[in-house]
Design an enzyme around this catalytic site. Structure first.
Site, PDB file in Angstrom:
ATOM      1  N   GLU A 441     -27.799  87.092 -26.158  1.00  0.00           N
ATOM      2  CA  GLU A 441     -27.007  87.207 -24.931  1.00  0.00           C
ATOM      3  C   GLU A 441     -27.774  87.957 -23.846  1.00  0.00           C
ATOM      4  O   GLU A 441     -27.632  87.645 -22.656  1.00  0.00           O
ATOM      5  CB  GLU A 441     -25.672  87.894 -25.222  1.00  0.00           C
ATOM      6  CG  GLU A 441     -24.784  87.163 -26.218  1.00  0.00           C
ATOM      7  CD  GLU A 441     -24.477  85.733 -25.789  1.00  0.00           C
ATOM      8  OE1 GLU A 441     -24.497  85.440 -24.573  1.00  0.00           O
ATOM      9  OE2 GLU A 441     -24.231  84.898 -26.681  1.00  0.00           O
ATOM     10  N   HIS A 444     -29.944  85.430 -22.072  1.00  0.00           N
ATOM     11  CA  HIS A 444     -29.174  84.659 -21.086  1.00  0.00           C
ATOM     12  C   HIS A 444     -28.974  85.470 -19.804  1.00  0.00           C
ATOM     13  O   HIS A 444     -29.150  84.959 -18.687  1.00  0.00           O
ATOM     14  CB  HIS A 444     -27.800  84.299 -21.660  1.00  0.00           C
ATOM     15  CG  HIS A 444     -27.822  83.177 -22.649  1.00  0.00           C
ATOM     16  ND1 HIS A 444     -28.465  81.978 -22.412  1.00  0.00           N
ATOM     17  CD2 HIS A 444     -27.240  83.056 -23.882  1.00  0.00           C
ATOM     18  CE1 HIS A 444     -28.289  81.176 -23.452  1.00  0.00           C
ATOM     19  NE2 HIS A 444     -27.560  81.811 -24.362  1.00  0.00           N
TER      20      HIS A 444
END
Length: 638
Positions: A441, A444
C-alpha cells in the site's frame, strides 16, 4: 372503468364448483377407490349386479361342501379359500381360513370342481401404493395452476382480467425533492406543461411527444424523475416493470400492454412508466428472439402498435421508459413518433453530489463538524442511490456507537464501507503478511503522489476490508472524469504497478496481492490499443467495440482482427507493462527511507492520512536536499 366488476381473484366472488381443488381431489379419489375395489375383487363386473351373500365357515365345513359337490367353483388364496354355491342367481360365497392340507387339491380333482388361485390384496396398502401418490401429484398440479392463475390475472382464459392488477398512483414527489440532475429536469419540465395545458399546444398545431426515454447508469434517479413529472403535473401514474409483461404463455404480454394503455387512456391525461424497458424492447436484429411467435417479440409489437395508435391532442398519455442499456433497444422503438426524446440521467458532478447529500441529510441529526463538501469530494463517480446509502449507513454507525449525532467520522467511515467494503477487525493476519501489505500500500501511495495525472491520496490503511482486500489506498478524484488523456492512463498504470514494485524492491519477493492491480493495468493498455487509438500497433483503427458505457461492460466480446494483430497487441501490452514497471521500481528505490517511515507508521497505527503521506515524502526530500517530486494539486487528476 366498471368498478362493480369482480375479477377471478376477488375474495367476494364465488368460484365454480369444478374450480375448487379440494372438491376435484375428492371426486378423483372416489373414482379411483371404486375402480380399485372392482379390479382387486375376484368377481367380474357382471357378478356385482347379481344377488350374492357372503358366509364365513370353518375349513371342515368347506371340505364337506366340496365332498357333497354343493359348490360350483373354488378360489384358493394364501390365507383364505372362497367357494361359490350352485344356488342359481341367489349365490352364496363361502369363505374359510386355509390350513395346511395336501389333500385339498386331490379332493377338488376327484369331485371335478373348478378351482383357481387368487391374490389377496390389502386395501390400505393399495391406498398408500396407488391412491396417495396420485392425489399428491394432483394436489401439486392444482396448487401450481392456482398460483399461475393469480399471476396471470385470471388464468389462461382470463388474460383480460389483468386490468384489475393495474392501479394508478398519484406520486407526491416533486422536482424539489430531486437534486443533482438539473439538465435532466429541464428536459422533462415541458412534459409537465404538455400534461397540464394540452390545448395550448394543440391550438398551435404542435404534436405532444408520445414517449420519453430516460437513460443512464443504475441508481441515478430515473424512476424518481418519472414520478416527479407525474407529481408536478398531478396526473395518474401507471408503473410496470418490463419483465412484468413476459409470462409463460404467448400472447399474455401483448394482452397486458393493451390493458395498460386502455386504462391509461380512460384516465388521461396520464403517464405510463415502463421500468427496464430493455426486457421487452430488445432489438429483433440482435438474434435475441427465438422465432416470429416469441412472447417478447409479440409484446414489443403490441407496444409499438399502441404508441402509434393513441392520439394525444386532447387527452395526452405520455409514455416514460427507463433503461441502462439503450444500445440494445429495437430501432423501431426509438424512432420519432414513439420515443421522441432521450434524456440522459447521469451520475452527479461535485455540485450535484453536495445537493443530493443535502436532500438526504435533512432527517438526520448532524454534529457541527459535518462538512458535506468534503464528503462530496470523496464520492466522485457515485450515483444518487449510493449517496443516499452512505447517509443511512452513517446514521446506523452513529446509532451503533450510542452517539446522539452523526459526525464527520461516521460519514467518512460510511464512504469507505461503500468503496472498499466492511472493515474486518476480527480478521487476524500474521506479522509477515501485515508487512507485505504495508509495503504494497505504501508503494501505491508514493507513486500516486509523485505521478502527474494520478488522483491524490486521501487515506492508506492495512486493515482488511471486504471479501478479499487486506489493505487499501483511498485516492478518489475530486471530480468525475469524462475524458482521460494518454498521460493520465499511463499514470493510472503506474499507480497500479506501485504495489507489486514495492514488494519487489523492499522484500525481494512478490506475492499474489497484486493480481487485481495487474488485471486492471492490462485492461487499460488493451483499451489504449484496441479502442482509443493510442498505440502504433493499430494506429487509429478500432479493433474492438465498447459494450455498455452505463454498466461498465468493458470491450467487445468478438475478436475482429487477425492473429498477427493479436500477437502485436500482446507484445505491446507486455512491453509497456515492463517499461512502466522499471520506471516505478526506480522511483520507489529513490525514496526508500520515506517508504520505510511510512511502513513503520502503518504497522503502529494501521491507518495514515493522505496529508501524512505528503509530509513524510517532503521531510525526506528536505533532509536529503532533493528537489521535490511531489505533484502539485492542480496537476493531479481532478
Amino acid at each position: 372503468m366498471d368498478n362493480n366488476h369482480k375479477g377471478p381473484n376477488d375474495p367476494n366472488s364465488k368460484k365454480p364448483l369444478l374450480q375448487n381443488p379440494l372438491l376435484l381431489i375428492a371426486i378423483f379419489g372416489i373414482i379411483i377407490f371404486v375402480a380399485m375395489r372392482v379390479m382387486n375383487s375376484d368377481e367380474g363386473f357382471g357378478d356385482r349386479f347379481l344377488s350374492t351373500s357372503t358366509k364365513n365357515i370353518s375349513y371342515h365345513e368347506m371340505k364337506e361342501l366340496i365332498e357333497k359337490k354343493e359348490v360350483d367353483s373354488v378360489s384358493i388364496g394364501q390365507t383364505l379359500i372362497k367357494a361359490i354355491s350352485k344356488e342359481g342367481n341367489n349365490k352364496t360365497i363361502y369363505v374359510a381360513k386355509r390350513v395346511p392340507d395336501l389333500s385339498l387339491v386331490p379332493l377338488l380333482d376327484s369331485q371335478k370342481i373348478n378351482y383357481s388361485g387368487f391374490s389377496e390384496s390389502n386395501f390400505f396398502a393399495d391406498i398408500l401404493g396407488w391412491l396417495l401418490p396420485v392425489l399428491v401429484i394432483l394436489g401439486l398440479w392444482m396448487f401450481m395452476a392456482s398460483r399461475m392463475q393469480k399471476n396471470m390475472g385470471g388464468g389462461i382464459f382470463g388474460m383480460g382480467s389483468s386490468k384489475k392488477l393495474i392501479n394508478a398512483e398519484k406520486p407526491k414527489v416533486r422536482f424539489n425533492d430531486m437534486a443533482g440532475n438539473e439538465e435532466a429536469k429541464e428536459e422533462v419540465v415541458e412534459i409537465v406543461d404538455f400534461l397540464k395545458y394540452p390545448d395550448r399546444y394543440a391550438s398551435l398545431g404542435a404534436k405532444i411527444p408520445k414517449g420519453v426515454l430516460l437513460v443512464g447508469p443504475p441508481g441515478t434517479g430515473k424512476t424518481l424523475l418519472a414520478k416527479a413529472v407525474a407529481g408536478e403535473a398531478s396526473v395518474p401514474f401507471f408503473s410496470m416493470g418490463g419483465s412484468s409483461f413476459i409470462e409463460m404463455f404467448v400472447g399474455l404480454g401483448a394482452s397486458r400492454v393493451r390493458d395498460l394503455f386502455d386504462i391509461a387512456k380512460k384516465e388521461a391525461p396520464s403517464i405510463i412508466f415502463i421500468d427496464e424497458i430493455d426486457a421487452i424492447g430488445k432489438s429483433r436484429a440482435a438474434g435475441g428472439m427465438i422465432s416470429g411467435n416469441d412472447e417478447r417479440e409479440q409484446t414489443l409489437n403490441q407496444l409499438l402498435a399502441e404508441m402509434d395508435g393513441f392520439g394525444s391532442e386532447n387527452a395526452p398519455v405520455i409514455v416514460l421508459a427507463a433503461t441502462n442499456r439503450p444500445e440494445i433497444l429495437d430501432p423501431a422503438l426509438l424512432r420519432p413518433g414513439r420515443f421522441d426524446r432521450q434524456v440522459l440521467v447521469d451520475k452527479p458532478d461535485f455540485k450535484g453530489r453536495v445537493e443530493i447529500l443535502k436532500v438526504h441529510i435533512k432527517p438526520v441529526k448532524l454534529a457541527n463538524d459535518v462538512d458535506l463538501q468534503e464528503i462530496a469530494k470523496l464520492t466522485a463517480g457515485l450515483a444518487g442511490a449510493d449517496l443516499a446509502n452512505i447517509i443511512n449507513e452513517a446514521a446506523l454507525l452513529a446509532g451503533r456507537n450510542n452517539q446522539k449525532e452523526v459526525k464527520q467520522q461516521h460519514l467518512k467511515e460510511a464512504v469507505e464501507r461503500g468503496i472498499a467494503g466492511l472493515e474486518k477487525k476480527s480478521r487476524r493476519i500474521s506479522p509477515k503478511e501485515k508487512k507485505i501489505v504495508a509495503y504494497h500500500e505504501s508503494g501505491h501511495a508514493v507513486i500516486s503522489e509523485m505521478t502527474k495525472g494520478s488522483a491524490r491520496v486521501n487515506k492508506v490503511s492495512i486493515i482488511p476490508r471486504g471479501m478479499a482486500a487486506l489493505g487499501y489506498t483511498l485516492n478518489t478524484p475530486e471530480e468525475n472524469k469524462y475524458l482521460m488523456q494518454k498521460h493520465e492512463l499511463i499514470a493510472e498504470i503506474d499507480v497500479l504497478l506501485g504495489g507489486r514494485a514495492a514488494e519487489d524492491v523492499f522484500l525481494q519477493e512478490i506475492s499474489t496481492g497484486a493480481s487485481n492491480d495487474l488485471e486492471r493495468a492490462t485492461d487499460i493498455i488493451k483499451g489504449m490499443v484496441s479502442y482509443y487509438g493510442m498505440s502504433d500497433v493499430s494506429g487509429l483503427m478500432v479493433l474492438e467495440k465498447q459494450r455498455n458505457s452505463f454498466l461498465g461492460g468493458g470491450f467487445g466480446s468478438g475478436r475482429e482482427f487477425s492473429e498477427k494483430m493479436a500477437e502485436e497487441m500482446d507484445s505491446f501490452i507486455k512491453n509497456l507493462l515492463e517499461e512502466r514497471y522499471v520506471h516505478v521500481k526506480q522511483t520507489l528505490s529513490d525514496y526508500k527511507d520515506a517508504i520505510e517511515v511510512m511502513v513503520n507508521e502503518l504497522f503502529e497505527k494501521e491507518v495514515i492520512t493522505g496529508e501524512r503521506v505528503r509530509e513524510i515524502i517532503s521531510e525526506y526530500e528536505v533532509s536529503h536536499n532533493l528537489q521535490t517530486r511531489l505533484v502539485p494539486l492542480e496537476e493531479h487528476a481532478s
